[in-house]
Design an enzyme around this catalytic site. Sequence first.
Site, PDB file in Angstrom:
ATOM      1  CE  LYS A   1       1.067   1.238   4.448  1.00 55.63           C
ATOM      2  NZ  LYS A   1       1.675   2.439   4.856  1.00 55.63           N
TER       3      LYS A   1
ATOM      4  N   PRO B   1       9.129  -4.007  -0.609  1.00 55.51           N
ATOM      5  CG  PRO B   1       9.419  -1.732  -0.937  1.00 55.51           C
ATOM      6  CD  PRO B   1       8.436  -2.944  -1.583  1.00 55.51           C
TER       7      PRO B   1
ATOM      8  CB  ALA C   1      11.890  -1.916   7.118  1.00 56.86           C
ATOM      9  N   GLY C   2       9.690  -0.701   4.182  1.00 57.90           N
ATOM     10  CA  GLY C   2       9.686   0.231   3.136  1.00 57.90           C
ATOM     11  C   GLY C   2       8.598   1.297   3.477  1.00 57.90           C
ATOM     12  N   GLY C   3       7.715   1.068   4.525  1.00 59.07           N
ATOM     13  CA  GLY C   3       6.486   2.021   4.520  1.00 59.07           C
ATOM     14  C   GLY C   3       5.410   1.653   3.649  1.00 59.07           C
TER      15      GLY C   3
ATOM     16  N   GLY D   1       3.764  -1.590   3.812  1.00 60.20           N
ATOM     17  CA  GLY D   1       3.029  -2.385   4.431  1.00 60.20           C
ATOM     18  C   GLY D   1       3.244  -3.854   3.978  1.00 60.20           C
TER      19      GLY D   1
ATOM     20  CG  ASP E   1      -0.299   0.060   8.108  1.00 63.61           C
ATOM     21  OD1 ASP E   1      -1.057   0.683   8.391  1.00 63.61           O
ATOM     22  OD2 ASP E   1       1.097  -0.046   7.875  1.00 63.61           O
TER      23      ASP E   1
HETATM   24  O1  C5P Z   1       0.853  -1.532  14.485  1.00 64.62           O
HETATM   25  P1  C5P Z   1       2.323  -1.424  14.091  1.00 64.62           P
HETATM   26  O2  C5P Z   1       2.815  -2.864  14.381  1.00 64.62           O
HETATM   27  O3  C5P Z   1       2.293  -1.349  12.326  1.00 64.62           O
HETATM   28  O4  C5P Z   1       3.192  -0.280  14.484  1.00 64.62           O
HETATM   29  C1  C5P Z   1       4.487  -0.468  14.697  1.00 64.62           C
HETATM   30  C2  C5P Z   1       4.941   0.753  15.646  1.00 64.62           C
HETATM   31  O5  C5P Z   1       4.659   2.095  15.114  1.00 64.62           O
HETATM   32  C3  C5P Z   1       4.271   0.970  16.635  1.00 64.62           C
HETATM   33  O6  C5P Z   1       4.815   0.424  17.896  1.00 64.62           O
HETATM   34  C4  C5P Z   1       4.398   2.519  17.193  1.00 64.62           C
HETATM   35  O7  C5P Z   1       5.727   2.735  17.954  1.00 64.62           O
HETATM   36  C5  C5P Z   1       4.486   3.183  15.747  1.00 64.62           C
HETATM   37  N1  C5P Z   1       2.715   3.492  15.380  1.00 64.62           N
HETATM   38  C6  C5P Z   1       2.470   4.500  16.052  1.00 64.62           C
HETATM   39  N2  C5P Z   1       1.062   5.051  15.911  1.00 64.62           N
HETATM   40  C7  C5P Z   1       0.258   4.373  14.969  1.00 64.62           C
HETATM   41  C8  C5P Z   1       0.824   3.253  14.376  1.00 64.62           C
HETATM   42  C9  C5P Z   1       2.020   2.855  14.504  1.00 64.62           C
HETATM   43  O8  C5P Z   1       3.147   5.215  17.042  1.00 64.62           O
HETATM   44  N3  C5P Z   1      -0.799   4.706  14.723  1.00 64.62           N
END
Ligand code: C5P
Length: 298
Positions: A6, A92, A94-96, A98, A134
Amino acid sequence: MQAPGKINLLLRVGAPGADGFHPLATVFQAVSLYEDLIAIPGPDIAVRFGGSVDVSGLTTDDSNLAVRAARAVAAHSHVPSGVHMQIEKHVPIAGGMGGGSADAAAALVACNELWGTELDRHAMHELAASLGSDVPFSLTGGTAIGLGRGDDVNQVLTTGRLHWVLVTAEHGLSTPSVYRELDRMREAGEAPPAPDDLTVDADLLRALRSGDAAALAPLLQNDLQVAAISLAPALGETLKQGIAAGALAGIVSGSGPTLAFLVADTDAAHEVRVTLAVAGHQTHKVYGPVHGARVIEH
Ligand code: C5P
């Protein structure tokens, strides 16, 4: 199984709550870069990786998101079932974009199918949200507003296809560090303060509904972009190069470092790709929206 990566067309990030998470108003779009997952019955739950990206750094133990997804389905439905998953990664790491969430969504759907557990949409969504912010969107795909942590997902109406050129980076950025950098920059006055208003503007929804890429371009916005560029300053230069090559707009995807350039059509995509490739960047041409995690073979 196939599950898409995404990009975020809009990512507004509020101040962190007591749980450390940041409240969001985001618009996701699933794009045509997919993770492929093959699931076969096995004596235990296991995962292996291959694909077009370097998978050497990925863990395959109980911390892996696809393994956790399979365990979540087994625990929820009380079936003592095993699965061996082979994931061909193209999104990718850790690419942002998802990619890990796509793996988790694919694993949820695959196990539900393979084990005949017949979890309904609500149960699948709950399990997805427990795995990561995500993951619910990876299940549904399309184009959707995400509120809360990004896990409260509602589809939006779109017309036609948007064309994107993605620039992927060799090294990833850790999502928590990008959120932390944004908090630091806001505190230091180096980034605009957290918005109070976590909504999605009507003009953005209008541009999506009419399929008007030129109208959408100036509305793309990502609050994490300034933090991603602070941690990886070269991204700022690449964004300028893509715009100079004819992209309508360029934006950091999610927490980065993948960049997404919106282009008018496939000809413009070609121009932007050539320019960025000559400058030494790895590019992909994709379109959106596409479907969420789904079974493509048995
Ligand atoms: O939910 P997910 O595991 O993808 O989130 C990874 C990290 O990103 C979380 O531990 C948090 O540090 C940060 N995050 C956040 N606010 C969000 C989503 C993620 O601070 N809405």
